[in-house]
Design a protein around this motif. Structure first.
Motif, short mmCIF file in Angstrom:
data_model
loop_
_atom_site.label_atom_id
_atom_site.label_comp_id
_atom_site.label_asym_id
_atom_site.label_seq_id
_atom_site.Cartn_x
_atom_site.Cartn_y
_atom_site.Cartn_z
N GLY A 135 0.80 -1.21 0.00
CA GLY A 135 0.00 0.00 0.00
C GLY A 135 0.84 1.26 0.00
N LEU A 136 2.17 1.15 0.25
CA LEU A 136 3.02 2.33 0.29
C LEU A 136 3.08 3.08 -1.04
CD1 LEU A 136 5.02 4.18 1.73
CD2 LEU A 136 6.82 2.51 1.23
N PRO A 137 3.21 2.40 -2.20
CA PRO A 137 3.23 3.16 -3.46
C PRO A 137 1.99 4.03 -3.66
CG PRO A 137 4.00 0.92 -3.84
CD PRO A 137 3.47 0.97 -2.43
N ARG A 138 0.83 3.57 -3.20
CA ARG A 138 -0.38 4.38 -3.34
C ARG A 138 -0.27 5.65 -2.49
NH1 ARG A 138 -4.97 3.30 -1.83
NH2 ARG A 138 -6.11 3.99 -3.67
N ARG A 139 0.25 5.53 -1.27
CA ARG A 139 0.41 6.71 -0.41
C ARG A 139 1.39 7.69 -1.05
NH1 ARG A 139 -3.47 7.48 1.23
NH2 ARG A 139 -4.33 5.67 0.20
N ASP A 163 5.30 8.11 6.66
CA ASP A 163 4.85 8.08 8.05
C ASP A 163 3.38 7.69 8.13
OD1 ASP A 163 5.39 8.76 10.94
OD2 ASP A 163 3.76 10.16 10.54
N ARG A 164 2.59 8.16 7.20
CA ARG A 164 1.17 7.82 7.22
C ARG A 164 0.97 6.33 6.95
NH1 ARG A 164 -3.78 10.20 3.44
NH2 ARG A 164 -5.45 9.45 4.81
N HIS A 165 1.76 5.76 6.04
CA HIS A 165 1.63 4.33 5.77
C HIS A 165 2.06 3.52 6.99
CE1 HIS A 165 1.86 0.45 3.81
NE2 HIS A 165 3.09 0.33 4.26
N ARG A 166 3.13 3.93 7.65
CA ARG A 166 3.59 3.20 8.83
C ARG A 166 2.58 3.25 9.97
NH1 ARG A 166 9.37 5.27 10.52
NH2 ARG A 166 8.93 3.73 12.15
N ALA A 167 1.74 4.28 10.00
CA ALA A 167 0.74 4.41 11.06
C ALA A 167 -0.45 3.48 10.85
CB ALA A 167 0.25 5.85 11.14
N LEU A 168 -0.68 3.02 9.62
CA LEU A 168 -1.88 2.23 9.34
C LEU A 168 -1.84 0.91 10.09
CD1 LEU A 168 -2.24 2.81 5.48
CD2 LEU A 168 -3.48 3.96 7.33
N LEU A 176 -5.75 -4.90 -2.19
CA LEU A 176 -6.05 -4.10 -1.01
C LEU A 176 -7.51 -3.65 -1.04
CD1 LEU A 176 -2.89 -1.79 -1.04
CD2 LEU A 176 -3.22 -3.88 0.30
N CYS A 177 -7.96 -3.09 0.06
CA CYS A 177 -9.28 -2.50 0.13
C CYS A 177 -9.31 -1.51 1.29
CB CYS A 177 -10.38 -3.56 0.30
SG CYS A 177 -10.36 -4.36 1.92
N THR A 178 -10.35 -0.70 1.35
CA THR A 178 -10.58 0.21 2.47
C THR A 178 -11.87 -0.17 3.15
OG1 THR A 178 -9.37 2.05 1.46
CG2 THR A 178 -10.97 2.60 3.16
N LEU A 179 -11.79 -0.55 4.42
CA LEU A 179 -12.96 -0.92 5.21
C LEU A 179 -13.36 0.28 6.06
CD1 LEU A 179 -15.00 -2.92 6.48
CD2 LEU A 179 -13.18 -3.57 8.07
N THR A 180 -14.61 0.72 5.93
CA THR A 180 -15.14 1.85 6.69
C THR A 180 -16.24 1.37 7.61
OG1 THR A 180 -14.64 3.37 4.87
CG2 THR A 180 -16.19 4.13 6.54
N LEU A 220 -7.59 1.79 6.23
CA LEU A 220 -7.15 2.22 4.91
C LEU A 220 -6.11 1.27 4.35
CD1 LEU A 220 -7.34 4.56 2.81
CD2 LEU A 220 -5.45 5.64 4.04
N ASP A 221 -6.27 0.89 3.08
CA ASP A 221 -5.31 0.03 2.38
C ASP A 221 -5.03 -1.26 3.16
OD1 ASP A 221 -5.08 1.76 0.28
OD2 ASP A 221 -3.25 2.72 0.98
N ALA A 222 -6.11 -1.86 3.65
CA ALA A 222 -5.98 -3.14 4.35
C ALA A 222 -5.91 -4.28 3.35
CB ALA A 222 -7.16 -3.35 5.30
N ASP A 223 -5.33 -5.40 3.76
CA ASP A 223 -5.30 -6.59 2.90
C ASP A 223 -6.73 -7.06 2.67
OD1 ASP A 223 -3.73 -8.99 1.73
OD2 ASP A 223 -5.16 -9.91 3.14
#
Length: 485
Positions: free
Chosen positions: A344-348, A388-393, A437-441, A454-457
């Protein structure tokens, strides 16, 4: 328990103040521009003939009554209305003591219902006596009043159990000084004031010009002026944090929590024990190991600073203490999370660095090297933020609680009781489908908003949904075509 009453007569001044503010603004503009006595006379006539009589009628026609499991409110000047709020829909009571109310021994009270983000949600009592506010709070929250003759009843509020948490003044000052919520307020206020009156009041304009003339012109002098301005803004921001959150305490009252804070305007919020807790940090706070704890309760209308459905349970403290407080409120809370996939890092990076990179290329071709270097520097900064945002997910379901975390400049770690979720949504963009990947809300409803994984498997999200709501999700995630009864 039956409680009924009306507002204090001084509420007339509170109602009138709303009209006075509008007329006062018109009067100031008129005074600074035309200085026409006719306009000022019309404003005075409107104040005497419209605003004051309207405020008196609003006070006379406002009554409230708690009986038969509901709060009934009658109000209205031209249009009379009756509003009934079932007590089981009440989410909290917010009692505020502004400085002028304190002089008269009065308070403002607001009853929060479950209508959430509705614009007319809740009920505000502009000015009532403290004893009436306490009686109303106990009635709508269904708290039995203490019997003074009972030897087990506390003699005073200070004789009760110790608070769950208490904010430290030094920590609040550090947090306010390093938080953007207060840091820019004094600068913006001064700039807006000078912009509004500087052209019309020669004394103000001359004073500003004299101050500018006395400013050092060299590089060292300019650096000193900037440093002094920053230091002053930080001090004012720290003072603002103390004024808003100073004296903060959090106590238990049965199945409710009672938070008190504020040095100038004292505010007391009584709310249902939240089953959605959120720990928030920022880069300056993470460097100091500070965090803030909020409870998300649907139907609680809070200030813009707090956001929808959020109530502060600890404005700032050490991160380990904040998590300890969260576990005292809900023992099932956990802070462990599973990181989201590295793919998911390339997308961020693409989302964060794409726009400034395009600007850098265009600036290099059209405007020269300096703008291009500035845009390139912005691209590098955004790349660091994206990493940093990707590492926080992260996300995890454990102990009956769903943990979700996201964000960089404002990072929030939310722990949710699954029965507080009213809806689930799964979204997959073309890029996410290619990366698996997908985003679960999860939607929390009633004004409390939603939270994301965000960007979960995609496979992990499927299992997570199955564990969260097995009866609801099993036919969807297994492809079982059987209709539900």
């Amino acid at each position: 328990m039956t409680v009924e009453g009306r507002l204090h007569p001084l509420a007339i001044l509170v109602h009138a103040w709303r009209g006075v503010r509008v007329l006062g603004l018109v009067g100031i503009v008129s005074l600074l521009t035309s200085r026409s006595p006719v306009t000022l006379g019309l404003i005075a006539a409107a104040l005497l003939l419209v605003v004051l009589p309207g405020a008196v009628l609003a006070w006379m026609r406002f009554t409230y009554r708690v009986a038969d499991g509901a709060l009934e409110v009658r109000s209205g000047v031209l249009t009379r209305s009756t509003r009934t709020i079932p007590l089981d829909r009440v989410r909290g009571v917010d009692v505020t003591v502004p400085p002028l109310h304190r002089l008269a021994g009065l308070v403002q009270a607001r009853v929060e219902d479950a209508s959430g983000g509705a614009g007319d949600s809740g009920l505000t009592l502009a000015a009532i006596r403290r004893a009436d506010a306490d009686a109303l709070r106990d009635a709508v929250l269904r708290v039995a009043p203490a019997d003074p003759a009972d030897p087990a009843a506390p003699a005073a509020a200070g004789d009760g159990p110790p608070p769950l948490a208490r904010a430290r003044a030094a920590t609040l000052a550090r947090a306010g000084a390093t938080s953007g919520r207060y840091l820019l307020v004094p600068v913006a206020a001064v700039a807006g004031l000078l912009n509004a009156v500087g052209d019309d009041l020669p004394a103000v304009r001359d004073g500003v010009e004299d101050a500018v003339a006395m400013t050092p012109t060299g590089a060292t002098g300019a650096a000193l002026v900037v440093a002094a301005a920053i230091a002053l803004a930080v001090l004012v921001a720290a003072a603002g944090s103390l004024l808003v959150d100073g004296g903060f305490t959090l106590r238990e009252a049965g199945d409710r929590l009672v938070a008190r804070r504020g040095l100038l305007a004292r505010r007391t919020v009584s709310l249902v024990r939240p089953r959605v807790l959120e720990v928030r940090t920022s880069p300056p706070w993470r460097a100091q190991r500070l965090a803030e704890l909020r409870g998300l309760v649907g139907g609680v209308a809070t200030t813009e600073r707090e956001g929808r459905g959020r109530s502060t349970l600890m404005p700032a403290d050490r991160e380990d203490r904040v998590w300890a407080l969260a576990r005292r409120i809900d023992p099932a809370v956990h802070d462990g999370l599973d990181p989201h996939p590295a793919r998911g890092l390339p997308r961020r990076l693409l989302r964060a660095c794409g726009p400034p990179a395009v600007v850098a290329v265009v600036a290099g071709l059209a405007a020269g090297p300096v703008p291009a270097l500035v845009a390139a520097g912005a691209t590098l900064v955004m790349a660091a933020v994206a990493v940093d945002r990707h590492r926080a997910l992260g996300s995890r379901l454990a102990g009956g609680r769903l943990g979700l975390r996201e964000g960089s400049l404002s990072r929030r770690h939310t722990v949710i009781a699954p029965d507080e979720v009213v809806a689930y949504r799964v979204r997959r963009s073309p890029g996410q489908r290619r990366a698996g990947l997908c985003t679960l809300t999860v939607d929390l409803g009633q004004g409390a908003g939603s939270r994301r994984a965000l960007d979960a498997d995609a496979g992990g999200a499927t299992g997570l949904l199955r564990d969260l709501a097995p009866d609801l999700m099993a036919p969807l995630v297994t492809g079982d075509p059987r209709p539900r009864e």
